[in-house]
Design a protein around this motif. Structure first.
Motif, short mmCIF file in Angstrom:
data_model
loop_
_atom_site.label_atom_id
_atom_site.label_comp_id
_atom_site.label_asym_id
_atom_site.label_seq_id
_atom_site.Cartn_x
_atom_site.Cartn_y
_atom_site.Cartn_z
N PHE A 52 52.82 -3.26 10.28
CA PHE A 52 52.08 -4.46 10.69
C PHE A 52 52.95 -5.42 11.49
N LEU A 53 52.31 -6.16 12.38
CA LEU A 53 53.01 -7.07 13.27
C LEU A 53 53.69 -8.21 12.51
N HIS A 54 52.97 -8.85 11.60
CA HIS A 54 53.51 -9.95 10.80
C HIS A 54 52.64 -10.13 9.56
N ASP A 55 53.01 -11.09 8.72
CA ASP A 55 52.35 -11.26 7.42
C ASP A 55 50.93 -11.80 7.48
N SER A 56 50.54 -12.42 8.56
CA SER A 56 49.23 -13.08 8.57
C SER A 56 48.21 -12.39 9.48
N ILE A 57 48.23 -11.08 9.52
CA ILE A 57 47.22 -10.39 10.32
C ILE A 57 45.86 -10.52 9.63
N THR A 58 44.79 -10.35 10.38
CA THR A 58 43.45 -10.32 9.81
C THR A 58 43.29 -9.04 9.01
N TRP A 59 42.80 -9.16 7.79
CA TRP A 59 42.52 -8.02 6.91
C TRP A 59 41.21 -8.36 6.20
N SER A 60 40.09 -7.98 6.81
CA SER A 60 38.79 -8.43 6.31
C SER A 60 37.80 -7.29 6.23
#
Length: 171
Positions: A52-60
């Motif tokens: 993953f790119l970073h900790d706050s990606i969209t995961w919905s």
């Protein structure tokens, strides 16, 4: 003679672009396979997190079909479910597995999308299924997932229509 050189240069350029796309699709397929095996093995959080790119990606996720009707009866204000990939990974149970079907990869330069149907099982018992979409970008020659959006249908409410198909694996 100029036409022959022009024709040969077009052929070589086409071959080079096709080779790059094939190589890149192989790397994108590797991301799918690493995601899949990280869930099954569930022993290397760093390997999974590195996808993953970073900790706050969209995961919905959104519920669909009969599952949506049932969920809205119990929780009328629930429009979607959102969490993080780290929470997902930490909450995995032993013998979890996600299978992918009908994988489609679309690549444009350093941006890609991967879509597929999936089933999620624990101890070989299907829990939920649906369609999933990932967005990815190429950073330092590594594909990173920037968002995950999916539909979710509970197996106990409605049976998966594609679970009898052959799932994706890297050959």
């Amino acid at each position: 003679m100029k036409f022959k050189l022009f024709f040969i240069s077009i052929l070589l350029t086409s071959f080079f672009i096709n080779a790059q796309t094939k190589d890149s699709n192989t790397k994108l397929k590797r991301v799918v396979e690493d995601f899949r095996t990280s869930i099954i093995e569930h022993n290397d959080a760093k390997k999974f997190y590195n996808l993953f790119l970073h900790d706050s990606i969209t995961w919905s996720a959104i519920f669909t079909n009969k599952t949506k009707q049932k969920v809205l009866e119990q929780m009328p204000n629930l429009k979607f479910h959102s969490t993080s990939y780290k929470t997902f990974y930490k909450n995995l149970k032993d013998n979890s597995e996600e299978k992918f079907y009908n994988v489609e990869i679309t690549r444009r330069s350093e941006f890609a999308t991967i879509s597929f149907d999936y089933t999620f099982s624990i101890n070989s018992n299907s829990q939920n299924w649906g369609t999933e979409y990932w967005s990815l970008i190429l950073i330092d020659d590594m594909w990173k997932i920037t968002s995950v959006a999916r539909t979710m249908n509970k197996e106990e409410i409605e049976k998966c229509p594609f679970s009898n198909k052959i799932p994706f694996t890297i050959n």
